[in-house]
Structures are given as C-alpha cells and as structure tokens.
Design an enzyme around this catalytic site. Structure first.
Site, PDB file in Angstrom:
ATOM      1  N   SER A 187       0.818  -1.230   0.000  1.00  0.00           N
ATOM      2  CA  SER A 187       0.000   0.000   0.000  1.00  0.00           C
ATOM      3  C   SER A 187       0.846   1.272   0.000  1.00  0.00           C
ATOM      4  O   SER A 187       0.382   2.310   0.479  1.00  0.00           O
ATOM      5  CB  SER A 187      -0.957   0.039   1.199  1.00  0.00           C
ATOM      6  OG  SER A 187      -1.649  -1.167   1.314  1.00  0.00           O
ATOM      7  N   ARG A 188       2.073   1.186  -0.464  1.00  0.00           N
ATOM      8  CA  ARG A 188       2.986   2.347  -0.518  1.00  0.00           C
ATOM      9  C   ARG A 188       3.335   2.887   0.875  1.00  0.00           C
ATOM     10  O   ARG A 188       3.760   4.015   1.015  1.00  0.00           O
ATOM     11  CB  ARG A 188       2.395   3.471  -1.395  1.00  0.00           C
ATOM     12  CG  ARG A 188       2.161   3.031  -2.863  1.00  0.00           C
ATOM     13  CD  ARG A 188       3.491   2.610  -3.500  1.00  0.00           C
ATOM     14  NE  ARG A 188       3.409   2.350  -4.940  1.00  0.00           N
ATOM     15  CZ  ARG A 188       3.561   1.153  -5.510  1.00  0.00           C
ATOM     16  NH1 ARG A 188       3.739   0.071  -4.767  1.00  0.00           N
ATOM     17  NH2 ARG A 188       3.537   1.029  -6.812  1.00  0.00           N
TER      18      ARG A 188
END
Ligand code: FMN
Length: 209
Positions: A187-188
């Site tokens: 999810s970065r």
C-alpha cells in the site's frame, strides 16, 4: 509511452527498528549480503556529483568499504573527476530490485592514497590496465575505430614494457554523513530509516514514506 498502469506491489520484507540496529554499516552489510544472493552485481553504485550547480549521475562499481568509506575507481580527468575537483559533496545510491530496497548515502569524496590505487590497478587484468590508459574518459572521441587503434598500439607497446598506473587514474573514497534505508512495503507504506552522524555517533530516525 504511458506507464500509469504499471505497478508492482512491494511486500517481501519489512524494516523495523528492532532489527535495523544502531549501526548503519551493519545494516548495509546485511542488505548487501542479501542482495548478493540474487543480484549479479549488487555493487552497482549510482554516484551523483555537482558541477557548476548541475547535478550529474552515473553508475560505477563499489570496490570496497574500507575504514567506513565507500571506494570506487575512475579517471580523475573525467567529468566526474572535474566535478569532484570543484565540489566534494556527493550522493550515492544502491537499488536492489529483488529485495525492493534502496540505500541512499550522502557524504564527502576524496582521492585514495596512491599506493591503494596502485594495488588495485595492478590487480586488474592487463587488458583493463591498458584500457584505462587508452581512455581519456569523457573527452570527445572521433570514432570507435580510433579507440581500438589506440588500444592495439598500446598493447603492442606493453608487450615488452612494464605498465604503469597513469597518475590520472585512481580511487575515490566517499565518507558518509548520512544513510537512508528504504524498504518497499504494501500500500505504498514503505519503511524509511535514516542515520545521521552527529558528533561521531549515528542517530536514527524514521521518515514518512
Ligand atoms: C555497470 C556499470 C559499471 C560501471 N563502472 C564504472 C566504474 O567503476 N568506474 C567508472 O569510471 N565508470 C564506470 N562506469 C561508466 C560510468 O557510468 C560513466 O559512463 C563514466 O564513468 C563516465 O562518467 P563521467 O563522464 O560522468 O565522468 C560503469 C557503467 C556501468 C553501466
């Protein structure tokens, strides 16, 4: 070229304080040895210099980490050599794709001792030694043919003569002031830990990704 839909999810490893430790060299050594298991050239090192306020970046090969300094070899009269005459501040970068990791280092470059450059120069294969003599690195070359001719002439010359390291070929040692270790996460929400040298000790911080 439209790459907006090209994405890879990073989810292989994590970088947490408990495992990272207080010593950036220990973490660098660990990550380097893990990268060595999958990368043919984990010692690929991107070096950025600045010349007349213009950043310039290129790949070199890390040859050793000695007394805390990151050492590579080059032509002192090349573009990077000229940049380093003007400004000794550099940044270096390692990107290990398989591990989804990046290490950024900022520091100061200085030439290694002549003896060290000699030791490395003479350890290289004869063709590489002649190649270093043949190449006025970063100067304009009229043709590929001219370089090959020069190499052949030098090869014939050094058939019966000892090769000497040219004074303009040698090593630079980069002394780090800071390290940043980046680990790709899902999810970065990547992990980033920085280490900065303050009064000869390393202080560690976590940064937003
Ligand atoms: C995989 C790879 C390894 C390289 N290793 C070195 C090196 O160790 N030393 C070097 O001077 N150039 C090396 N180069 C070439 C540099 O990237 C660059 O083209 C050259 O040093 C001239 O850069 P400059 O004009 O900025 O001085 C390497 C390039 C690649 C792609």
């Amino acid at each position: 070229m439209d790459l907006k839909d090209k994405r890879v999810d990073y989810n292989k490893f994590e970088l947490v304080e408990e495992h990272a430790g207080k010593d950036p060299y220990a973490l660098f050594n660990l990550w380097f040895s893990e990268a060595s298991e999958t990368e043919p050239e984990p010692n690929i090192m991107i070096v950025s210099t600045s010349h007349n306020d213009q950043p310039q970046t290129r790949v070199v090969l890390l040859k050793e980490v000695k007394d805390g300094d990151f050492v590579f070899y080059t032509n002192y009269q090349s573009s990077k050599g000229k940049a380093l005459e003007q400004n000794v501040k550099v940044s270096i970068l390692f990107f290990w794709r398989d591990q989804q990791r990046q290490v950024r280092i900022e520091g100061i470059a200085s030439k290694v001792a002549a003896k060290e450059s000699d030791d490395y120069f003479y350890s290289r294969p004869k063709e590489s030694q002649i190649g270093a003599i043949a190449s006025s690195q970063s100067d304009e070359l009229t043709s590929r043919h001219a370089l090959e001719d020069k190499f052949k002439t030098l090869e014939a010359h050094y058939e019966g003569n000892a090769i000497e390291r040219p004074a303009h070929w040698g090593g630079y040692a980069i002394s780090p002031k800071s390290f940043e270790f980046w680990q790709g996460r899902a999810s970065r929400l990547h992990d980033r830990l920085t280490y900065e040298k303050v009064d000869a000790a390393w202080t560690r911080k976590r940064l937003y990704p």
